[in-house]
Design a protein around this motif. Sequence first.
Motif, PDB file in Angstrom:
ATOM      1  N   HIS A  21       0.720  -1.131   0.023  1.00  0.00           N
ATOM      2  CA  HIS A  21       0.162   0.049  -0.021  1.00  0.00           C
ATOM      3  C   HIS A  21       0.787   1.368  -0.082  1.00  0.00           C
ATOM      4  CE1 HIS A  21      -3.312   2.697   0.943  1.00  0.00           C
ATOM      5  NE2 HIS A  21      -2.940   3.145   2.017  1.00  0.00           N
ATOM      6  N   SER A  22       2.019   1.369   0.607  1.00  0.00           N
ATOM      7  CA  SER A  22       2.767   2.276   0.817  1.00  0.00           C
ATOM      8  C   SER A  22       3.479   2.603  -0.548  1.00  0.00           C
ATOM      9  CB  SER A  22       4.011   2.297   1.879  1.00  0.00           C
ATOM     10  OG  SER A  22       4.836   3.078   1.961  1.00  0.00           O
ATOM     11  N   GLU A  23       3.867   1.398  -1.120  1.00  0.00           N
ATOM     12  CA  GLU A  23       4.491   1.652  -2.402  1.00  0.00           C
ATOM     13  C   GLU A  23       3.368   2.195  -3.484  1.00  0.00           C
ATOM     14  OE1 GLU A  23       5.956  -2.120  -3.542  1.00  0.00           O
ATOM     15  OE2 GLU A  23       7.564  -2.140  -2.061  1.00  0.00           O
ATOM     16  N   ARG A  24       2.292   1.540  -3.396  1.00  0.00           N
ATOM     17  CA  ARG A  24       1.137   2.195  -4.328  1.00  0.00           C
ATOM     18  C   ARG A  24       1.034   3.924  -4.047  1.00  0.00           C
ATOM     19  NH1 ARG A  24      -1.519  -2.608  -3.453  1.00  0.00           N
ATOM     20  NH2 ARG A  24      -2.733  -1.434  -1.809  1.00  0.00           N
ATOM     21  N   ARG A  25       1.014   4.353  -2.789  1.00  0.00           N
ATOM     22  CA  ARG A  25       0.737   5.334  -2.353  1.00  0.00           C
ATOM     23  C   ARG A  25       1.899   6.342  -2.962  1.00  0.00           C
ATOM     24  NH1 ARG A  25       1.721   6.902   3.613  1.00  0.00           N
ATOM     25  NH2 ARG A  25       1.077   4.669   3.492  1.00  0.00           N
ATOM     26  N   ASN A  26       2.975   5.969  -2.427  1.00  0.00           N
ATOM     27  CA  ASN A  26       4.205   6.702  -3.154  1.00  0.00           C
ATOM     28  C   ASN A  26       4.364   6.770  -4.807  1.00  0.00           C
ATOM     29  OD1 ASN A  26       5.239   7.275  -0.638  1.00  0.00           O
ATOM     30  ND2 ASN A  26       6.501   5.300  -0.699  1.00  0.00           N
ATOM     31  N   LEU A  27       3.796   5.747  -5.475  1.00  0.00           N
ATOM     32  CA  LEU A  27       3.879   5.617  -7.087  1.00  0.00           C
ATOM     33  C   LEU A  27       2.873   6.851  -7.392  1.00  0.00           C
ATOM     34  CD1 LEU A  27       4.808   4.432  -9.500  1.00  0.00           C
ATOM     35  CD2 LEU A  27       2.841   2.635  -9.210  1.00  0.00           C
ATOM     36  N   PHE A  28       1.586   6.992  -6.938  1.00  0.00           N
ATOM     37  CA  PHE A  28       0.548   7.697  -7.355  1.00  0.00           C
ATOM     38  C   PHE A  28       0.407   9.018  -6.475  1.00  0.00           C
ATOM     39  CE2 PHE A  28      -0.941   3.499  -8.444  1.00  0.00           C
ATOM     40  CZ  PHE A  28      -0.920   3.842 -10.043  1.00  0.00           C
ATOM     41  N   SER A  29       1.268   9.294  -5.610  1.00  0.00           N
ATOM     42  CA  SER A  29       1.006  10.617  -4.657  1.00  0.00           C
ATOM     43  C   SER A  29       1.861  11.736  -5.665  1.00  0.00           C
ATOM     44  CB  SER A  29       1.900  10.764  -3.432  1.00  0.00           C
ATOM     45  OG  SER A  29       3.398  10.361  -3.721  1.00  0.00           O
ATOM     46  N   LYS A  30       1.239  13.203  -5.223  1.00  0.00           N
ATOM     47  CA  LYS A  30       1.921  14.146  -6.107  1.00  0.00           C
ATOM     48  C   LYS A  30       3.466  14.440  -5.815  1.00  0.00           C
ATOM     49  CE  LYS A  30       0.974  17.852  -2.464  1.00  0.00           C
ATOM     50  NZ  LYS A  30       0.174  18.989  -2.051  1.00  0.00           N
ATOM     51  N   ASP A  31       3.941  13.792  -4.732  1.00  0.00           N
ATOM     52  CA  ASP A  31       5.553  14.023  -4.638  1.00  0.00           C
ATOM     53  C   ASP A  31       6.338  13.293  -5.515  1.00  0.00           C
ATOM     54  OD1 ASP A  31       5.098  15.922  -3.001  1.00  0.00           O
ATOM     55  OD2 ASP A  31       5.250  14.688  -1.028  1.00  0.00           O
ATOM     56  N   SER A  32       5.584  12.001  -6.332  1.00  0.00           N
ATOM     57  CA  SER A  32       6.408  11.235  -7.121  1.00  0.00           C
ATOM     58  C   SER A  32       6.231  11.456  -8.608  1.00  0.00           C
ATOM     59  CB  SER A  32       5.808   9.825  -6.729  1.00  0.00           C
ATOM     60  OG  SER A  32       4.325   9.895  -7.419  1.00  0.00           O
ATOM     61  N   SER A  33       6.211  12.822  -8.845  1.00  0.00           N
ATOM     62  CA  SER A  33       6.312  13.288 -10.220  1.00  0.00           C
ATOM     63  C   SER A  33       7.509  12.969 -11.176  1.00  0.00           C
ATOM     64  CB  SER A  33       5.828  14.729 -10.452  1.00  0.00           C
ATOM     65  OG  SER A  33       6.819  15.657  -9.731  1.00  0.00           O
ATOM     66  N   LYS A  34       7.725  12.448 -12.043  1.00  0.00           N
ATOM     67  CA  LYS A  34       8.692  12.123 -12.766  1.00  0.00           C
ATOM     68  C   LYS A  34       9.700  13.307 -13.019  1.00  0.00           C
ATOM     69  CE  LYS A  34       6.606   8.029 -15.006  1.00  0.00           C
ATOM     70  NZ  LYS A  34       6.208   7.482 -16.195  1.00  0.00           N
ATOM     71  N   PRO A  35      11.021  13.135 -12.946  1.00  0.00           N
ATOM     72  CA  PRO A  35      11.949  14.038 -13.194  1.00  0.00           C
ATOM     73  C   PRO A  35      11.962  14.264 -14.722  1.00  0.00           C
ATOM     74  CG  PRO A  35      13.061  11.903 -12.574  1.00  0.00           C
ATOM     75  CD  PRO A  35      11.594  11.754 -12.528  1.00  0.00           C
ATOM     76  N   GLY A  36      11.995  15.524 -15.039  1.00  0.00           N
ATOM     77  CA  GLY A  36      12.079  15.872 -16.475  1.00  0.00           C
ATOM     78  C   GLY A  36      10.516  16.547 -16.948  1.00  0.00           C
ATOM     79  N   MET A  37       9.631  16.404 -16.017  1.00  0.00           N
ATOM     80  CA  MET A  37       8.355  16.833 -16.382  1.00  0.00           C
ATOM     81  C   MET A  37       8.139  18.177 -15.895  1.00  0.00           C
ATOM     82  SD  MET A  37       5.584  13.904 -17.170  1.00  0.00           S
ATOM     83  CE  MET A  37       6.182  12.596 -18.061  1.00  0.00           C
ATOM     84  N   LYS A  38       7.556  19.162 -16.504  1.00  0.00           N
ATOM     85  CA  LYS A  38       7.415  20.528 -16.052  1.00  0.00           C
ATOM     86  C   LYS A  38       6.250  20.844 -15.548  1.00  0.00           C
ATOM     87  CE  LYS A  38       9.983  22.297 -19.879  1.00  0.00           C
ATOM     88  NZ  LYS A  38       9.851  22.922 -21.233  1.00  0.00           N
ATOM     89  N   GLY A  39       6.297  21.511 -14.241  1.00  0.00           N
ATOM     90  CA  GLY A  39       5.027  22.150 -13.489  1.00  0.00           C
ATOM     91  C   GLY A  39       4.373  20.806 -12.937  1.00  0.00           C
ATOM     92  N   GLY A  40       4.788  19.824 -12.420  1.00  0.00           N
ATOM     93  CA  GLY A  40       3.990  18.634 -11.545  1.00  0.00           C
ATOM     94  C   GLY A  40       3.261  18.148 -12.285  1.00  0.00           C
ATOM     95  N   TYR A  41       3.548  17.791 -13.626  1.00  0.00           N
ATOM     96  CA  TYR A  41       2.744  17.116 -14.468  1.00  0.00           C
ATOM     97  C   TYR A  41       2.115  15.623 -13.727  1.00  0.00           C
ATOM     98  CZ  TYR A  41       0.946  14.255 -18.413  1.00  0.00           C
ATOM     99  OH  TYR A  41       0.365  13.559 -19.121  1.00  0.00           O
ATOM    100  N   LYS A  42       0.874  15.404 -13.862  1.00  0.00           N
ATOM    101  CA  LYS A  42       0.959  13.843 -13.458  1.00  0.00           C
ATOM    102  C   LYS A  42       0.206  13.143 -14.919  1.00  0.00           C
ATOM    103  CE  LYS A  42       1.236  14.372  -9.155  1.00  0.00           C
ATOM    104  NZ  LYS A  42       2.477  14.753  -8.682  1.00  0.00           N
ATOM    105  N   PRO A  43       0.744  11.838 -15.011  1.00  0.00           N
ATOM    106  CA  PRO A  43       0.451  11.231 -16.224  1.00  0.00           C
ATOM    107  C   PRO A  43      -0.890  10.690 -16.265  1.00  0.00           C
ATOM    108  CG  PRO A  43       1.874   9.972 -14.858  1.00  0.00           C
ATOM    109  CD  PRO A  43       2.037  11.297 -14.499  1.00  0.00           C
ATOM    110  N   LEU A  44      -1.592  10.770 -14.953  1.00  0.00           N
ATOM    111  CA  LEU A  44      -3.033  10.247 -14.705  1.00  0.00           C
ATOM    112  C   LEU A  44      -4.100  11.351 -15.255  1.00  0.00           C
ATOM    113  CD1 LEU A  44      -2.966   8.616 -11.387  1.00  0.00           C
ATOM    114  CD2 LEU A  44      -2.923   7.554 -13.643  1.00  0.00           C
ATOM    115  N   PHE A  45      -3.600  12.355 -15.593  1.00  0.00           N
ATOM    116  CA  PHE A  45      -4.405  13.716 -15.957  1.00  0.00           C
ATOM    117  C   PHE A  45      -4.860  13.836 -17.528  1.00  0.00           C
ATOM    118  CE2 PHE A  45      -3.351  15.531 -11.760  1.00  0.00           C
ATOM    119  CZ  PHE A  45      -4.858  15.745 -11.265  1.00  0.00           C
TER     120      PHE A  45
END
Length: 179
Positions: A21-45
């Motif tokens: 559960h912790s790994e899933r939370r870290n995977l989908f939390s707002k702090d886990s945005s991928k490096p190189g993406m601008k503006g905190g983009y989330k791939p789920l949006f």
Amino acid sequence: MTATKDFKEVLTLRTENLKAHSERRNLFSKDSSKPGMKGGYKPLFGDSPSSTGAGGSLQFNSNNGGLPTHQSQGGGQQQLALVANNSNYMQSRQEALQNVESTIAELGGIFQQLATMVQEQGEMAIRIDENIDETMSNVDMAQTHLLKYLNNISSNRWLIMKIFFVLMVFLVIFVVFVA
């Protein structure tokens, strides 16, 4: 011992579930945005940071906590709808977290009671073991006393037989010589 093993298995399974559960939370939390993406983009949006269905641009601003902002000619209503949806989502997440927190608190209380019961049962098991040892020593002592009494009775039988034989001899002598 099987209860202890079952309890250990349950705790191990629970720990593994919490890690997953912790790994899933870290995977989908707002702090886990991928490096190189601008503006905190989330791939789920969406597919890209600027993809929208209409002619406006959807941007994710890190100044407002990663909330999406929509800029277009008539985007005020769309922005309010996005904020309302996000607010509802956040509220539902908050309720879910509160439910999880209360469940964890209840589980903590249950485990506390279980620990108390296990400790009490352990004390009772020790007392039972001590009582069994005491009972075994009492049975051994009773057996030795019974053997002593049996030996006493056996020796007393010979004494009774000797006395009976002497009385019979006196009776025969009395009947033969006196009568």
